[in-house]
Design a protein around this motif. Structure first.
Motif, PDB file in Angstrom:
ATOM      1  N   LYS A   1      -3.831  -1.591   1.955  1.00  0.00           N
ATOM      2  CA  LYS A   1      -3.336  -2.144   0.682  1.00  0.00           C
ATOM      3  C   LYS A   1      -2.349  -3.288   0.913  1.00  0.00           C
ATOM      4  CE  LYS A   1      -3.896   2.263  -1.743  1.00  0.00           C
ATOM      5  NZ  LYS A   1      -5.134   1.840  -2.417  1.00  0.00           N
ATOM      6  N   SER A   2      -2.728  -4.183   1.814  1.00  0.00           N
ATOM      7  CA  SER A   2      -1.838  -5.299   2.138  1.00  0.00           C
ATOM      8  C   SER A   2      -2.568  -6.640   2.069  1.00  0.00           C
ATOM      9  CB  SER A   2      -1.233  -5.098   3.533  1.00  0.00           C
ATOM     10  OG  SER A   2      -2.251  -5.006   4.521  1.00  0.00           O
TER      11      SER A   2
ATOM     12  N   LEU B   1       2.555  -7.287  -3.469  1.00  0.00           N
ATOM     13  CA  LEU B   1       1.701  -6.173  -3.855  1.00  0.00           C
ATOM     14  C   LEU B   1       1.611  -6.030  -5.369  1.00  0.00           C
ATOM     15  CD1 LEU B   1      -0.054  -3.841  -2.986  1.00  0.00           C
ATOM     16  CD2 LEU B   1       1.986  -2.433  -2.702  1.00  0.00           C
TER      17      LEU B   1
ATOM     18  N   THR C   1      -1.042  -8.235  -7.013  1.00  0.00           N
ATOM     19  CA  THR C   1      -2.401  -8.180  -6.466  1.00  0.00           C
ATOM     20  C   THR C   1      -3.333  -7.669  -7.556  1.00  0.00           C
ATOM     21  OG1 THR C   1      -1.566  -7.705  -4.238  1.00  0.00           O
ATOM     22  CG2 THR C   1      -3.874  -7.197  -4.686  1.00  0.00           C
TER      23      THR C   1
ATOM     24  N   ASP D   1     -10.237  -0.542  -5.865  1.00  0.00           N
ATOM     25  CA  ASP D   1      -9.343   0.208  -6.743  1.00  0.00           C
ATOM     26  C   ASP D   1     -10.135   1.131  -7.664  1.00  0.00           C
ATOM     27  OD1 ASP D   1      -6.684  -0.880  -6.047  1.00  0.00           O
ATOM     28  OD2 ASP D   1      -7.580  -2.772  -6.691  1.00  0.00           O
TER      29      ASP D   1
END
Length: 302
Positions: free
Chosen positions: A53-54, A152, A155, A162
């Motif tokens: 998640k980066s 984040l 995003t 997701d």
């Protein structure tokens, strides 16, 4: 905001297909074939970032192709490559992923284009990576443009990565201008969401103007059910409320965040709507003008 299955096409296979027949000879073909390693490494970086998640932390300097500027690389590989027979097949598979051809970013528009989640102008090595190619409607593609996440919280939701559709998060409230009813849509985060996911969904909701777009859809639904609701009001507000609740449950059974479902549920919870204008205004007009009360709804501000 609605999930899609992660493409089964491998990044290396997509690149090979787009390059193999789009360029037939000369130094250009040699340079593109030599770039295979760079493209493979770029795909690995993308997947590692997606897993952690980066995506906002990806440095575009790692996604350029040595010896080929971004504009030409994208033209040769993506624009030309996707027009080849092999490229067209890949594009077709990606475009066919959304159910009913609905845009996964807004669930309103019809899919017509592929969006590069990480912009191809900044991340050319990902220009034909299936994980970076999201089928979207023209409006969402235009709104997003070349935006890239830099933190984040901003995003955007990625349809392949997701998963938020299993919980109810879409909500609405009624508002009135005189006897004219309208709906205002907003996000109500479930208790399972953390602050970061809440911020991301709110950012996505604002950027793609979903409050305004959902209000338009809700107003159409209100207009469509006006005649039936008017007839049921003669039997009492509880009859109207039960009908709306049943319609909402039917929609929610298929989609926890159905716009029509939220519309019906919100109207069912509004006693003023269920009773109708005849019950709230002594000077209410006959039924023909009561129907006009429903059809005068307008979209909520975004």
């Amino acid at each position: 905001m609605w999930p899609l299955k992660i493409p089964l096409i491998k990044a290396a296979d997509s690149y090979k297909a787009c390059v193999a027949t789009s360029i037939t000879k000369g130094d250009r073909r040699k340079n593109l074939l030599n770039a295979s390693g760079t493209v493979r490494e770029a795909g690995q970086r993308l997947r590692e970032a997606a897993s952690s998640k980066s995506l906002h932390g990806l440095d575009d300097k790692h996604f350029s192709v040595p010896g080929i500027d971004a504009e030409h690389f994208v033209k040769w590989v993506y624009k030309n490559g996707m027009d080849t027979l092999a490229g067209t097949r890949i594009r077709g598979q990606l475009m066919a992923a959304p159910p009913d051809a609905r845009c996964p970013l807004c669930r309103q528009g019809t899919v017509h284009q592929l969006d590069h989640f990480m912009p191809k102008s900044l991340f050319p090595a990902l220009c034909v990576d299936p994980l970076n190619l999201v089928p979207v409607c023209e409006r969402c593609n235009q709104i997003k443009g070349d935006r890239r996440p830099d933190q984040l919280e901003n995003t955007l939701l990625h349809p392949y990565l997701d998963r938020i559709s299993h919980e109810r998060w879409l909500d609405a409230r009624t508002a009135y201008d005189g006897e004219m009813v309208r709906l205002e849509f907003f996000v109500t985060p479930p208790a399972t969401w953390d602050a970061t996911l809440t911020a991301r969904v709110a950012h996505h909701f604002r950027l793609f103007e979903l409050g305004q777009r959902y209000a338009i859809a809700a107003n159409r639904a209100i207009g469509d059910l006006a005649f039936r609701v008017d007839r049921q009001r003669a039997l009492g507000a509880d009859i109207v409320r039960t009908y709306l609740q049943e319609e909402a449950e039917s929609r929610f059974a298929a989609d926890a965040n159905s716009i029509e479902g939220v519309t019906y549920a919100t109207l069912a919870a509004d006693d003023r709507y269920c009773r109708g204008p005849a019950a709230t205004s002594p000077s209410a007009k006959p039924t023909s003008e009561t129907n006009q009360w429903h059809n005068s709804t307008r979209m909520a501000p975004s």
